[in-house]
Scaffold this active site. Sequence first.
Site, PDB file in Angstrom:
ATOM      1  N   GLU A 173       0.818  -1.220   0.000  1.00 18.99           N
ATOM      2  CA  GLU A 173       0.000   0.000   0.000  1.00 18.99           C
ATOM      3  C   GLU A 173       0.852   1.271   0.000  1.00 18.99           C
ATOM      4  OE1 GLU A 173      -2.935  -0.380   3.123  1.00 18.99           O
ATOM      5  OE2 GLU A 173      -3.824  -2.154   2.208  1.00 18.99           O
ATOM      6  N   GLU A 288      -5.068 -10.995  -1.236  1.00 17.09           N
ATOM      7  CA  GLU A 288      -5.885 -10.793  -0.021  1.00 17.09           C
ATOM      8  C   GLU A 288      -7.381 -10.899  -0.331  1.00 17.09           C
ATOM      9  OE1 GLU A 288      -4.797  -7.326   2.274  1.00 17.09           O
ATOM     10  OE2 GLU A 288      -2.667  -7.539   1.787  1.00 17.09           O
TER      11      GLU A 288
HETATM   12  C1  XIL Z   1      -5.582  -6.391   8.438  1.00 17.48           C
HETATM   13  C2  XIL Z   1      -5.829  -7.643   9.260  1.00 17.48           C
HETATM   14  O1  XIL Z   1      -6.694  -8.489   8.558  1.00 17.48           O
HETATM   15  C3  XIL Z   1      -6.383  -7.296  10.612  1.00 17.48           C
HETATM   16  O2  XIL Z   1      -6.452  -8.457  11.415  1.00 17.48           O
HETATM   17  C4  XIL Z   1      -5.488  -6.255  11.287  1.00 17.48           C
HETATM   18  O3  XIL Z   1      -6.063  -5.848  12.498  1.00 17.48           O
HETATM   19  C5  XIL Z   1      -5.272  -5.055  10.390  1.00 17.48           C
HETATM   20  O4  XIL Z   1      -4.774  -5.487   9.147  1.00 17.48           O
HETATM   21  N1  XIL Z   1      -4.727  -4.645   3.706  1.00 17.48           N
HETATM   22  C6  XIL Z   1      -3.605  -5.322   4.144  1.00 17.48           C
HETATM   23  C7  XIL Z   1      -3.677  -6.153   5.343  1.00 17.48           C
HETATM   24  O5  XIL Z   1      -2.575  -5.319   3.451  1.00 17.48           O
HETATM   25  O6  XIL Z   1      -2.464  -6.228   6.037  1.00 17.48           O
HETATM   26  C8  XIL Z   1      -4.782  -5.746   6.269  1.00 17.48           C
HETATM   27  O7  XIL Z   1      -4.910  -6.745   7.267  1.00 17.48           O
HETATM   28  C9  XIL Z   1      -6.094  -5.572   5.515  1.00 17.48           C
HETATM   29  C10 XIL Z   1      -5.958  -4.556   4.434  1.00 17.48           C
END
Ligand code: XIL
Length: 376
Positions: A173, A288
């Site tokens: 990101e 994801e």
């Molecule tokens: C999220 C996790 O799923 C949660 O458990 C945590 O509290 C915060 O992070 N994009 C990403 C991930 O790259 O690392 C994020 O994960 C969700 C959005």
Amino acid sequence: MRQSRAPSSSVDIFAGRGFRRSTSAARLTRRSLLGGAAALAAGLGGTRPTSAAGDAVPFGAAVAYGNFRDDADYRNALLEHCDLIMPMNELKFAQVHPEPGRWNFEPADAIVDFALRNGRTSRGHAHVWWGATPDWVEAIGSEKEAEAALVEHIETVQDRYRGRLLGWDVVNEVIANDPETEGALRDTVWLDRLGPRHIPLAFQAASQADPDARLVLNDYDLEFAGRRYDLRREIALGIVRQLLDANIPVHGVGIQAHLYVGRTIDRDALLAFHKALDEMGVSLLVTELDVINWESAPDAQSQDRAAGALVSDLLEGVFAWKAPELVVAWGLTDRYSWIEDVQPRPDGAPGRPLPLDRDMKPKPWLRTLKHRLSAG
Ligand code: XIL
């Protein structure tokens, strides 16, 4: 009238201050040998795990440690459905390196060891992410200190998991949420202290620590139709191109694929994006996958139908050029999902973001997905 700050889709990641090569390669070699020996001693071998699934595209899930530890059903479901099982949060900077010199590897180790012991693979997420920067890093004032902290962190973590992870989301990101108004890159502590060169710096450190790891630029909102998404795709390609031009290894771009019901997947743009990456010798990964649904009717069937349509569109767009390197869901079961914490349905109905429901029953769209992946 508002003035845009920069030509939004172009960024020079070597801009401003000069890009200096890390000088820690010699120190790393000694540590790497020790790390390799430790892995062998643990019976995990020093070689990179490979997918057992032949030509099929590996499917996996990210899992948070607490749920993994406490829920045997969940562990069984992971083994039943996944080729790859990876730590969701446990390798993020703040979790693994909460204070200078303090490292917390146990939760990530538990997940990675579980995966490898059971013949699965795993991957690392994520060295650079604005959402997991510890206070001590935020407090760093100077460029020199920031560079030292970043390089030391990446080398230490990446070196420790050398040979045990397929690869890493090196930067996560880094593209601005809305490049049209914000400029190309997200405003983070790393951008502020080091400038855009924190990106090549991170990739270079990762590559030096583990030359065989697949190094990935990971980001969200790279799948949909619209100007903002076009810009984000352009920026991702621009960063990859500049890394390669400077001989800094980057092997993949991860599209997170947090899919929103109500948005349109741009299949043509995905094809063009995948093709452009492929022509640079860079893979596309789905990293994801889950579904955020505020729009369809609340009943399970309506939610799953909407999710299935989005997932099919995504697969069509991604596969239109070639198979992706792997597909990872952000969790596996609706029992545990960040969506329910961060972006729940406004009507309060339970969401159904993931491939299995709360009772570990597969949704119809998991079958569609598996079928597509098994065809390779
Ligand atoms: C999220 C996790 O799923 C949660 O458990 C945590 O509290 C915060 O992070 N994009 C990403 C991930 O790259 O690392 C994020 O994960 C969700 C959005």
